[in-house]
Write a protein that holds these residues in place. Structure first.
Motif, PDB file in Angstrom:
ATOM      1  N   PRO A  36      74.858 -11.009  45.728  1.00  0.00           N
ATOM      2  CA  PRO A  36      74.351 -11.214  44.400  1.00  0.00           C
ATOM      3  C   PRO A  36      73.074 -11.332  44.246  1.00  0.00           C
ATOM      4  O   PRO A  36      72.332 -10.996  45.104  1.00  0.00           O
ATOM      5  CB  PRO A  36      75.084 -12.767  44.368  1.00  0.00           C
ATOM      6  CG  PRO A  36      74.898 -13.195  45.949  1.00  0.00           C
ATOM      7  CD  PRO A  36      75.116 -12.133  46.668  1.00  0.00           C
ATOM      8  N   ASP A  37      72.632 -11.533  42.888  1.00  0.00           N
ATOM      9  CA  ASP A  37      71.459 -11.485  42.569  1.00  0.00           C
ATOM     10  C   ASP A  37      70.611 -12.590  43.095  1.00  0.00           C
ATOM     11  O   ASP A  37      71.144 -13.462  43.718  1.00  0.00           O
ATOM     12  CB  ASP A  37      71.020 -11.302  40.918  1.00  0.00           C
ATOM     13  CG  ASP A  37      71.820 -12.575  40.191  1.00  0.00           C
ATOM     14  OD1 ASP A  37      71.838 -13.473  40.720  1.00  0.00           O
ATOM     15  OD2 ASP A  37      71.981 -12.248  39.086  1.00  0.00           O
ATOM     16  N   TRP A  38      69.285 -12.784  42.450  1.00  0.00           N
ATOM     17  CA  TRP A  38      68.532 -13.994  42.927  1.00  0.00           C
ATOM     18  C   TRP A  38      68.731 -15.250  43.039  1.00  0.00           C
ATOM     19  O   TRP A  38      68.384 -16.202  43.372  1.00  0.00           O
ATOM     20  CB  TRP A  38      66.879 -13.804  42.351  1.00  0.00           C
ATOM     21  CG  TRP A  38      67.021 -13.634  41.112  1.00  0.00           C
ATOM     22  CD1 TRP A  38      67.668 -14.074  40.059  1.00  0.00           C
ATOM     23  CD2 TRP A  38      65.420 -13.727  40.374  1.00  0.00           C
ATOM     24  NE1 TRP A  38      67.161 -14.061  38.735  1.00  0.00           N
ATOM     25  CE2 TRP A  38      65.943 -13.672  38.982  1.00  0.00           C
ATOM     26  CE3 TRP A  38      64.229 -13.228  40.745  1.00  0.00           C
ATOM     27  CZ2 TRP A  38      64.896 -13.657  37.809  1.00  0.00           C
ATOM     28  CZ3 TRP A  38      63.493 -13.229  39.636  1.00  0.00           C
ATOM     29  CH2 TRP A  38      63.493 -13.297  38.421  1.00  0.00           C
ATOM     30  N   LYS A  39      70.148 -15.408  42.003  1.00  0.00           N
ATOM     31  CA  LYS A  39      70.493 -16.834  41.778  1.00  0.00           C
ATOM     32  C   LYS A  39      71.356 -17.210  43.017  1.00  0.00           C
ATOM     33  O   LYS A  39      71.692 -18.518  43.260  1.00  0.00           O
ATOM     34  CB  LYS A  39      71.175 -16.877  40.422  1.00  0.00           C
ATOM     35  CG  LYS A  39      70.420 -16.609  39.333  1.00  0.00           C
ATOM     36  CD  LYS A  39      71.343 -16.986  38.004  1.00  0.00           C
ATOM     37  CE  LYS A  39      72.531 -16.054  37.870  1.00  0.00           C
ATOM     38  NZ  LYS A  39      71.936 -14.534  37.364  1.00  0.00           N
ATOM     39  N   GLY A  40      71.843 -16.473  43.757  1.00  0.00           N
ATOM     40  CA  GLY A  40      72.713 -16.716  44.987  1.00  0.00           C
ATOM     41  C   GLY A  40      73.847 -16.878  44.703  1.00  0.00           C
ATOM     42  O   GLY A  40      74.239 -16.639  43.628  1.00  0.00           O
ATOM     43  N   VAL A  41      74.559 -17.721  45.352  1.00  0.00           N
ATOM     44  CA  VAL A  41      76.030 -18.215  45.326  1.00  0.00           C
ATOM     45  C   VAL A  41      76.169 -19.193  44.089  1.00  0.00           C
ATOM     46  O   VAL A  41      75.655 -20.420  44.523  1.00  0.00           O
ATOM     47  CB  VAL A  41      76.651 -18.662  46.560  1.00  0.00           C
ATOM     48  CG1 VAL A  41      78.096 -19.153  46.457  1.00  0.00           C
ATOM     49  CG2 VAL A  41      76.546 -17.480  47.363  1.00  0.00           C
ATOM     50  N   CYS A  42      76.372 -18.945  42.933  1.00  0.00           N
ATOM     51  CA  CYS A  42      76.495 -19.998  41.879  1.00  0.00           C
ATOM     52  C   CYS A  42      77.676 -19.709  40.637  1.00  0.00           C
ATOM     53  O   CYS A  42      78.416 -18.372  41.073  1.00  0.00           O
ATOM     54  CB  CYS A  42      75.127 -20.114  41.124  1.00  0.00           C
ATOM     55  SG  CYS A  42      74.732 -18.304  39.976  1.00  0.00           S
ATOM     56  N   ALA A  43      77.692 -20.206  39.995  1.00  0.00           N
ATOM     57  CA  ALA A  43      78.952 -20.248  39.020  1.00  0.00           C
ATOM     58  C   ALA A  43      78.795 -18.773  38.244  1.00  0.00           C
ATOM     59  O   ALA A  43      79.749 -18.009  38.366  1.00  0.00           O
ATOM     60  CB  ALA A  43      79.118 -21.184  37.921  1.00  0.00           C
ATOM     61  N   ASP A  44      77.426 -18.329  38.015  1.00  0.00           N
ATOM     62  CA  ASP A  44      77.418 -17.061  37.478  1.00  0.00           C
ATOM     63  C   ASP A  44      78.107 -15.765  38.403  1.00  0.00           C
ATOM     64  O   ASP A  44      78.533 -15.004  37.681  1.00  0.00           O
ATOM     65  CB  ASP A  44      76.016 -16.689  36.810  1.00  0.00           C
ATOM     66  CG  ASP A  44      75.572 -17.731  35.804  1.00  0.00           C
ATOM     67  OD1 ASP A  44      76.387 -18.302  35.071  1.00  0.00           O
ATOM     68  OD2 ASP A  44      74.343 -18.017  35.817  1.00  0.00           O
ATOM     69  N   THR A  45      77.236 -15.984  39.618  1.00  0.00           N
ATOM     70  CA  THR A  45      77.681 -15.010  40.352  1.00  0.00           C
ATOM     71  C   THR A  45      79.079 -14.906  40.901  1.00  0.00           C
ATOM     72  O   THR A  45      79.588 -13.715  41.182  1.00  0.00           O
ATOM     73  CB  THR A  45      76.793 -14.803  41.634  1.00  0.00           C
ATOM     74  OG1 THR A  45      76.833 -15.975  42.220  1.00  0.00           O
ATOM     75  CG2 THR A  45      75.096 -14.440  41.158  1.00  0.00           C
ATOM     76  N   LEU A  46      79.559 -15.924  41.137  1.00  0.00           N
ATOM     77  CA  LEU A  46      81.066 -16.060  41.288  1.00  0.00           C
ATOM     78  C   LEU A  46      81.946 -15.429  40.366  1.00  0.00           C
ATOM     79  O   LEU A  46      82.905 -15.027  40.651  1.00  0.00           O
ATOM     80  CB  LEU A  46      81.381 -17.526  41.519  1.00  0.00           C
ATOM     81  CG  LEU A  46      81.000 -18.047  43.100  1.00  0.00           C
ATOM     82  CD1 LEU A  46      81.043 -19.461  43.358  1.00  0.00           C
ATOM     83  CD2 LEU A  46      81.529 -17.250  44.138  1.00  0.00           C
TER      84      LEU A  46
END
Length: 242
Positions: A36-46
């Motif tokens: 995923p992008d620079w936010k890592g594993v989070c609600a947006d990337t999931l």
């Protein structure tokens, strides 16, 4: 959709990736390793992972920043610091990517979810750079697809390009984060390495067109149509390759 946390360690640090799949499907599916992008594993990337998975794939979302990193919102400055810490440490980038992939494939295979011989990697923004570095180091991906990649070129100049599978980069011509000369350098690298590569350039595309939270025009903005087209291209690419 089901989401399963998978812990792993790198250099004594704790990380936690996520397996994402549709549990209504009972047959084994190809596995997609997702940086995923620079936010890592989070609600947006999931949410992105769920869209990619659909009923056709099992998606493994890599954690490159440490357990819990994506739980709290961060400023763009904080995200940049976290991303650069990973990007500038090539040995860690490869080690963490490999650890994430190994741990999650083992868990998904144990559950009877995947055909591990049908595998690919994807990456968004900074994650696209991480995926390419892992592939350069010889990771056995049949295909690599990167969306609006932030760092397409090797962090260490002259790094051997040992990419084994096909590569598809989907990019925006108006992306100020990764301008055309950087993509031209990627083309040259892949050509010299005799990689089967394809780069699709969207004329009006800026950075982060597949990130629904991106709203920093003119340089970075979500584009629903471009994102939908990107996923169509990705799926066709995987159908041809896997």
């Amino acid at each position: 959709m089901v989401e399963i946390k998978v812990p792993y360690q790198v250099n004594g640090r704790q990380f936690e990736g996520m397996i994402v799949y549709d549990d209504s499907v009972k047959t084994k599916r190809p596995v997609i390793f997702d940086q995923p992008d620079w936010k890592g594993v989070c609600a947006d990337t999931l949410a992105q992972a769920r869209e990619v998975a659909g009923k056709d794939f099992v998606v493994l979302v890599a954690d490159m920043f440490g357990t819990g990193y994506g739980d709290k919102p961060k400023t763009r400055e904080q995200l940049a610091v976290g991303m650069k810490a990973v990007y500038n440490d090539l040995a860690f980038t490869i080690a963490c990517g490999n650890a994430a992939y190994t741990a999650m494939v083992a868990e998904a295979d144990k559950r009877g979810l995947i055909d591990p011989k049908k595998n690919a990697a994807i990456g968004y923004c900074a994650g696209g750079g991480f995926a390419l570095e892992q592939a350069r180091a010889g990771a056995d991906f049949k295909a690599v697809v990167v969306f609006h990649v932030t760092n397409p070129n090797p962090v260490v100049p002259g790094t051997p390009c040992n990419i084994k599978g096909r590569v598809l980069a989907i990019h925006g011509r108006a992306d100020p984060v990764t301008p055309k000369p950087m993509m031209d350098a990627l083309e040259e690298e892949l050509t010299k390495a005799k990689v089967d590569w394809h780069i699709v350039t969207f004329g009006r595309g800026v950075h982060s067109f597949c990130d629904q939270t991106a709203n920093h025009p003119p340089g970075s903005a979500y584009d629903e149509k471009l994102c939908r087209t990107s996923y169509m291209l990705m799926r066709d690419f995987f159908i041809e390759t896997l």
